[in-house]
Design a protein around this motif. Structure first.
Motif, PDB file in Angstrom:
ATOM      1  N   ALA A 228       0.838  -1.193   0.000  1.00 40.54           N
ATOM      2  CA  ALA A 228       0.000   0.000   0.000  1.00 40.54           C
ATOM      3  C   ALA A 228       0.871   1.242   0.000  1.00 40.54           C
ATOM      4  CB  ALA A 228      -0.915   0.000   1.220  1.00 40.54           C
ATOM      5  N   PRO A 229       0.461   2.284  -0.711  1.00 36.86           N
ATOM      6  CA  PRO A 229       1.273   3.516  -0.744  1.00 36.86           C
ATOM      7  C   PRO A 229       1.464   4.079   0.653  1.00 36.86           C
ATOM      8  CG  PRO A 229      -0.951   3.930  -1.557  1.00 36.86           C
ATOM      9  CD  PRO A 229      -0.811   2.454  -1.425  1.00 36.86           C
ATOM     10  N   ALA A 230       2.675   4.580   0.844  1.00 36.68           N
ATOM     11  CA  ALA A 230       3.006   5.133   2.158  1.00 36.68           C
ATOM     12  C   ALA A 230       2.179   6.381   2.420  1.00 36.68           C
ATOM     13  CB  ALA A 230       4.497   5.452   2.223  1.00 36.68           C
ATOM     14  N   LEU A 231       1.829   6.553   3.653  1.00 36.40           N
ATOM     15  CA  LEU A 231       1.072   7.731   4.032  1.00 36.40           C
ATOM     16  C   LEU A 231       1.959   8.967   3.995  1.00 36.40           C
ATOM     17  CD1 LEU A 231      -0.960   6.267   7.030  1.00 36.40           C
ATOM     18  CD2 LEU A 231      -1.725   6.644   4.686  1.00 36.40           C
ATOM     19  N   GLU A 232       1.372  10.109   3.708  1.00 39.25           N
ATOM     20  CA  GLU A 232       2.125  11.345   3.680  1.00 39.25           C
ATOM     21  C   GLU A 232       2.552  11.709   5.086  1.00 39.25           C
ATOM     22  OE1 GLU A 232      -0.167  14.337   1.861  1.00 39.25           O
ATOM     23  OE2 GLU A 232      -0.362  13.307  -0.060  1.00 39.25           O
ATOM     24  N   THR A 233       3.862  11.819   5.243  1.00 39.66           N
ATOM     25  CA  THR A 233       4.392  12.153   6.564  1.00 39.66           C
ATOM     26  C   THR A 233       4.642  13.646   6.726  1.00 39.66           C
ATOM     27  OG1 THR A 233       6.619  11.714   5.764  1.00 39.66           O
ATOM     28  CG2 THR A 233       5.446   9.878   6.792  1.00 39.66           C
ATOM     29  N   ALA A 234       4.842  14.352   5.560  1.00 40.57           N
ATOM     30  CA  ALA A 234       5.108  15.793   5.646  1.00 40.57           C
ATOM     31  C   ALA A 234       3.822  16.533   5.982  1.00 40.57           C
ATOM     32  CB  ALA A 234       5.668  16.303   4.320  1.00 40.57           C
ATOM     33  N   PRO A 235       3.944  17.692   6.598  1.00 40.04           N
ATOM     34  CA  PRO A 235       2.733  18.466   6.913  1.00 40.04           C
ATOM     35  C   PRO A 235       2.039  18.927   5.646  1.00 40.04           C
ATOM     36  CG  PRO A 235       4.719  19.742   7.377  1.00 40.04           C
ATOM     37  CD  PRO A 235       5.170  18.337   7.091  1.00 40.04           C
ATOM     38  N   ALA A 236       0.737  18.898   5.677  1.00 40.36           N
ATOM     39  CA  ALA A 236      -0.047  19.272   4.502  1.00 40.36           C
ATOM     40  C   ALA A 236       0.116  20.767   4.209  1.00 40.36           C
ATOM     41  CB  ALA A 236      -1.509  18.921   4.723  1.00 40.36           C
ATOM     42  N   LEU A 237       0.268  21.095   2.932  1.00 41.77           N
ATOM     43  CA  LEU A 237       0.402  22.489   2.507  1.00 41.77           C
ATOM     44  C   LEU A 237      -0.976  23.134   2.404  1.00 41.77           C
ATOM     45  CD1 LEU A 237       3.044  21.956  -0.331  1.00 41.77           C
ATOM     46  CD2 LEU A 237       3.467  22.877   1.962  1.00 41.77           C
ATOM     47  N   THR A 238      -1.010  24.408   2.678  1.00 39.34           N
ATOM     48  CA  THR A 238      -2.256  25.144   2.487  1.00 39.34           C
ATOM     49  C   THR A 238      -2.478  25.378   0.995  1.00 39.34           C
ATOM     50  OG1 THR A 238      -1.143  27.274   2.672  1.00 39.34           O
ATOM     51  CG2 THR A 238      -1.939  26.271   4.722  1.00 39.34           C
ATOM     52  N   ASP A 239      -3.691  25.765   0.655  1.00 41.40           N
ATOM     53  CA  ASP A 239      -3.995  25.990  -0.759  1.00 41.40           C
ATOM     54  C   ASP A 239      -3.153  27.117  -1.355  1.00 41.40           C
ATOM     55  OD1 ASP A 239      -5.813  23.976  -0.622  1.00 41.40           O
ATOM     56  OD2 ASP A 239      -7.575  25.283  -0.382  1.00 41.40           O
ATOM     57  N   ASN A 240      -2.950  28.187  -0.574  1.00 42.50           N
ATOM     58  CA  ASN A 240      -2.154  29.307  -1.075  1.00 42.50           C
ATOM     59  C   ASN A 240      -0.710  28.893  -1.304  1.00 42.50           C
ATOM     60  OD1 ASN A 240      -4.377  31.016  -1.001  1.00 42.50           O
ATOM     61  ND2 ASN A 240      -3.963  31.671   1.118  1.00 42.50           N
ATOM     62  N   ALA A 241      -0.135  28.157  -0.296  1.00 45.10           N
ATOM     63  CA  ALA A 241       1.245  27.707  -0.450  1.00 45.10           C
ATOM     64  C   ALA A 241       1.368  26.749  -1.614  1.00 45.10           C
ATOM     65  CB  ALA A 241       1.724  27.061   0.844  1.00 45.10           C
ATOM     66  N   LEU A 242       0.371  25.881  -1.771  1.00 44.35           N
ATOM     67  CA  LEU A 242       0.405  24.929  -2.875  1.00 44.35           C
ATOM     68  C   LEU A 242       0.309  25.650  -4.218  1.00 44.35           C
ATOM     69  CD1 LEU A 242       0.490  21.939  -3.626  1.00 44.35           C
ATOM     70  CD2 LEU A 242      -2.004  21.893  -3.458  1.00 44.35           C
ATOM     71  N   ASP A 243      -0.518  26.706  -4.282  1.00 46.00           N
ATOM     72  CA  ASP A 243      -0.620  27.472  -5.527  1.00 46.00           C
ATOM     73  C   ASP A 243       0.691  28.155  -5.868  1.00 46.00           C
ATOM     74  OD1 ASP A 243      -3.219  26.669  -5.595  1.00 46.00           O
ATOM     75  OD2 ASP A 243      -4.075  28.582  -4.914  1.00 46.00           O
ATOM     76  N   VAL A 244       1.372  28.677  -4.846  1.00 45.72           N
ATOM     77  CA  VAL A 244       2.646  29.359  -5.084  1.00 45.72           C
ATOM     78  C   VAL A 244       3.681  28.376  -5.616  1.00 45.72           C
ATOM     79  CG1 VAL A 244       4.552  30.572  -3.963  1.00 45.72           C
ATOM     80  CG2 VAL A 244       2.201  31.175  -3.402  1.00 45.72           C
ATOM     81  N   LEU A 245       3.778  27.181  -5.004  1.00 47.73           N
ATOM     82  CA  LEU A 245       4.744  26.188  -5.448  1.00 47.73           C
ATOM     83  C   LEU A 245       4.447  25.723  -6.865  1.00 47.73           C
ATOM     84  CD1 LEU A 245       5.208  23.989  -2.245  1.00 47.73           C
ATOM     85  CD2 LEU A 245       6.910  25.457  -3.332  1.00 47.73           C
ATOM     86  N   VAL A 246       3.180  25.459  -7.143  1.00 54.95           N
ATOM     87  CA  VAL A 246       2.808  24.998  -8.480  1.00 54.95           C
ATOM     88  C   VAL A 246       3.152  26.061  -9.524  1.00 54.95           C
ATOM     89  CG1 VAL A 246       0.846  24.405  -9.961  1.00 54.95           C
ATOM     90  CG2 VAL A 246       1.070  23.381  -7.690  1.00 54.95           C
ATOM     91  N   ASP A 247       2.888  27.320  -9.200  1.00 57.27           N
ATOM     92  CA  ASP A 247       3.159  28.406 -10.164  1.00 57.27           C
ATOM     93  C   ASP A 247       4.665  28.560 -10.380  1.00 57.27           C
ATOM     94  OD1 ASP A 247       2.029  30.705 -11.744  1.00 57.27           O
ATOM     95  OD2 ASP A 247       3.385  31.798 -10.390  1.00 57.27           O
ATOM     96  N   GLU A 248       5.466  28.464  -9.299  1.00 52.94           N
ATOM     97  CA  GLU A 248       6.918  28.594  -9.433  1.00 52.94           C
ATOM     98  C   GLU A 248       7.480  27.463 -10.289  1.00 52.94           C
ATOM     99  OE1 GLU A 248       8.562  28.744  -5.559  1.00 52.94           O
ATOM    100  OE2 GLU A 248       7.884  30.795  -5.146  1.00 52.94           O
TER     101      GLU A 248
END
Length: 286
Positions: A228-248
């Motif tokens: 089974a795929p490993a569970l995400e251990t890193a803290p979840a990103l907020t939508d704004n932070a995720l949008d910034v990373l995706v755009d960069e």
């Protein structure tokens, strides 16, 4: 119930005493005066009767005296001995007299049986209690036997069902293996066929110019389960932070990256987000 043992003993004792007295009178009457023979016969019978009465008195008191018992048996043996001696010396029908010589011993044996019955006799209340206990034990044994039979029948049914299911699974596996073997045989024939070989070679050369590798069958072997795929251990990103990373990441190159390239670089950088959130962020920034 008491009469069943005491009446035969009384009757046998009376017959033995009368027979002993008659034999003594007949046997000794010819040798001594009949009053003397009568006294001898009454003495044997009287001694036997007296010891018997004393034994019965002791038995009624719950006691027992071996000396009295020995004297009683002595009188019984003496009476039997007189009858045997008369039978052996009788001129007429010695066998008949010898046949009744055992009556005194039999009378003593019947009194012994009666005394044993008295020692082991129980009251009706105790007998009812014993019968109730025995009936309860029989009922429990019958219930236990019925339970065992039911459990055995259930286990037999379960084993039959499991066996039939296993047989069905084995048949399905055999049919599947046969189907796969037929498919692999068809692929092998296609690979080895002259016409199909040239066709596959032409297709390969068209895709990759100058390269005409031999077309091989895929490997058919045991497969290993993927965990089974490993569970995400890193803290979840907020939508704004995720949008910034995706755009960069999307504009890190000219022309802008596609979604698949952006997602690959996003995950290679160690960031973590679900596919749904990542695609939603892509739509928002694109």
């Amino acid at each position: 119930m008491k009469a069943k043992t005491v009446l035969p003993a009384v009757a046998m004792t009376a017959v033995s005493m009368v027979l002993t007295l008659a034999v003594v009178m007949m046997w000794l009457g010819t040798a001594v005066p009949w009053p003397v023979a009568l006294v001898v016969g009454l003495g044997i019978d009287g001694g036997w009767l007296a010891t018997l009465a004393y034994e019965r008195r002791l038995a009624a008191q719950g006691d027992h005296n071996r000396a009295v018992t020995a004297v009683g048996w002595s009188f019984g043996i003496l009476a039997a001995g007189v009858l045997i001696a008369h039978a052996l010396t009788a001129d007429h029908s010695p066998g008949a007299w010898l046949a009744v010589a055992w009556l005194p011993i039999a009378a003593k044996a019947l009194w012994l049986v009666h005394s044993l019955w008295e020692r082991t006799a129980l009251t009706p209340l105790a007998l009812d209690a014993i019968r109730g206990i025995q009936q309860e034990a029989r009922d429990e044994a019958a219930v236990a036997r019925a339970r065992l039979r039911a459990e055995a029948s259930t286990e037999e049914t379960r084993l039959t069902a499991v066996t039939e299911a296993g047989a069905r699974v084995a048949r399905v596996q055999a049919e599947t293996a046969q189907t796969l073997a037929g498919a692999w045989s068809t692929l092998e024939n296609a690979r080895k066929g002259e016409e199909t070989g040239r066709a596959l070679t032409s297709v390969t050369s068209t895709v990759t110019p100058g390269v005409t590798p031999r077309w091989e069958l895929p490997v058919w072997g045991p497969s290993e389960p993927i965990g089974a795929p490993a569970l995400e251990t890193a803290p979840a990103l907020t939508d704004n932070a995720l949008d910034v990373l995706v755009d960069e990441i999307r504009h890190s190159q000219t022309p802008p990256l596609s979604y698949r390239e952006m997602a690959a670089r996003f995950r290679a950088a160690g960031h973590s987000a679900s596919e749904v959130r990542l695609r939603a962020a892509w739509k928002r920034v694109a």
